[in-house]
Design an enzyme around this catalytic site. Structure first.
Site, PDB file in Angstrom:
ATOM      1  N   LYS A  65      -2.094  -1.385  -4.008  1.00  0.00           N
ATOM      2  CA  LYS A  65      -2.956  -0.217  -3.943  1.00  0.00           C
ATOM      3  C   LYS A  65      -2.116   1.048  -4.042  1.00  0.00           C
ATOM      4  O   LYS A  65      -1.131   1.147  -3.322  1.00  0.00           O
ATOM      5  CB  LYS A  65      -3.694  -0.255  -2.615  1.00  0.00           C
ATOM      6  CG  LYS A  65      -4.648   0.869  -2.393  1.00  0.00           C
ATOM      7  CD  LYS A  65      -5.253   0.737  -1.033  1.00  0.00           C
ATOM      8  CE  LYS A  65      -6.067   1.988  -0.799  1.00  0.00           C
ATOM      9  NZ  LYS A  65      -6.328   2.241   0.566  1.00  0.00           N
TER      10      LYS A  65
ATOM     11  N   LYS B 162       0.858  -1.191   0.000  1.00  0.00           N
ATOM     12  CA  LYS B 162       0.000   0.000   0.000  1.00  0.00           C
ATOM     13  C   LYS B 162       0.891   1.237   0.000  1.00  0.00           C
ATOM     14  O   LYS B 162       1.665   1.464   0.930  1.00  0.00           O
ATOM     15  CB  LYS B 162      -0.898  -0.009   1.222  1.00  0.00           C
ATOM     16  CG  LYS B 162      -1.791   1.215   1.316  1.00  0.00           C
ATOM     17  CD  LYS B 162      -2.806   1.095   2.438  1.00  0.00           C
ATOM     18  CE  LYS B 162      -3.641   2.358   2.552  1.00  0.00           C
ATOM     19  NZ  LYS B 162      -4.648   2.252   3.622  1.00  0.00           N
TER      20      LYS B 162
END
Ligand code: PBG
Length: 324
Positions: A247, A194
């Site tokens: 992400k 992330k």
């Protein structure tokens, strides 16, 4: 060689479907859902036109409408009435997400996989994903709280928990807490790679999770790094992650590609709020063809190696695919 070989021979619409290497299907989609304890009717998110926060009273119907489109899973984000320093409303049995899970499960049963975003930022008054001391985001003291949240989600009926806080050791702590409470069959979808991304901007309005000081760069990853993403993923797998996530999605296709190739794990990609808002803004100006751009974006994410895509376009794409 030309003229014996002509690449254009197979490009006619007659042959295209036969030779297409990648497909986008409804079964690939995970739909994010925001449940807000403070509202009584759906509220459109300013920076995400067409996307709404849902009140608790309507959350089951919303989930049912997603399920009816054939979308196999939702990911649930909660907006609590009360926030505090430690995010204590993230893990009560009668807090917003726990209530929402029960309402959804009552209505749609096993037809829909309910994934819960497991984090603190929506629940803390400072908006960070961990406990804080002064301006420091604390790692180890945050882990038992993640464990508590996981168990409370599982007890309410969640099918998968998805930790997104990027604390070191979070997957291991959550796996242990789940196992100690007889939830050994609840999988963990880890937000493993992330990045500290400006593309999350609209989400922070959607989930009321903007932070009061600093930023997330001491726990989320530097967009410049690839090797670090591979290490993050490797550690999460060792700690017990069942599904790993990258992400955002489109700016990080190389990361999706390398992770899928190296680990061959079930891999999810999060097509995030900013990716949604950019397309919406351009489309509303008539600068881009929304349907086509969405289709192309999602097929690119699949082509890079994602098995599943979390996207705010899930319902639109599912309706579109159904109507074909
Ligand atoms: C943290 C979380 C965030 C997103 C998903 N989970 C925000 C953040 O890390 O700042 C962003 C999702 C999106 O932008 O669509 N709970």
């Amino acid at each position: 060689m030309f003229p014996t070989t002509r690449m254009r021979r197979l490009r006619s619409s007659k042959f295209r479907p036969l030779i297409s290497e990648t497909t986008l299907e409804v079964k690939d989609l995970i739909c994010p859902v925001f449940v807000d304890e403070t509202i009584t009717k759906p509220m459109e998110i300013n920076s995400m036109p067409g996307y709404f926060r849902q009140p608790l009273s309507m959350i089951a119907d919303e989930a049912a409408s997603i399920s009816e489109l054939g979308i196999p899973a939702i990911i649930l984000f909660g907006i609590p009435e009360k926030k505090d320093e430690t995010g204590s409303h993230a893990y009560g049995d009668n807090d917003v997400v726990q209530k929402a899970i029960r309402a959804i499960k009552n209505k749609v049963g096993e037809d829909l996989v309910v994934i819960t975003d497991l984090c603190l930022d929506e629940y803390t008054s400072h908006g960070h994903c961990g406990l804080v001391l002064g301006t420091e985001i604390l790692n180890d003291p945050t882990l038992p709280i993640y464990g508590k949240i996981a168990v409370s989600h599982a007890r309410a009926g969640a099918d998968i928990v998805a930790p997104s806080g990027m604390m070191d050791g979070m997957v291991g702590a959550i796996r242990k807490a789940l196992d100690d409470n007889d939830f050994q069959d609840i999988p963990i979808m880890s937000y493993a790679a992330k990045y500290c991304s400006a593309f999350y901007g609209p989400f922070r309005e959607a989930a009321c999770s903007g932070f009061t000081f600093g930023d997330r760069s001491t726990y989320q990853m530097d967009p410049a790094n690839t090797n670090e993403a591979l290490r993050e993923v490797e550690l999460d797998i060792e700690e017990g992650a069942d599904i790993i996530m990258v992400k955002p999605a489109l700016p990080y296709l190389d990361i999706i590609y390398r992770i899928k190739k190296k680990f061959m794990m079930p891999t999810a990609a999060y097509h995030v709020s900013g990716e949604y808002s950019m397309i919406k803004a351009a489309a509303s100006n008539g600068w881009l063809d929304e349907k086509k751009v969405v289709q192309e974006s999602l097929i690119s994410i699949k082509r890079a190696g994602a098995d599943m895509i979390l996207t705010y376009f899930a319902k639109d794409v599912a309706s579109e695919l159904k109507s074909r």
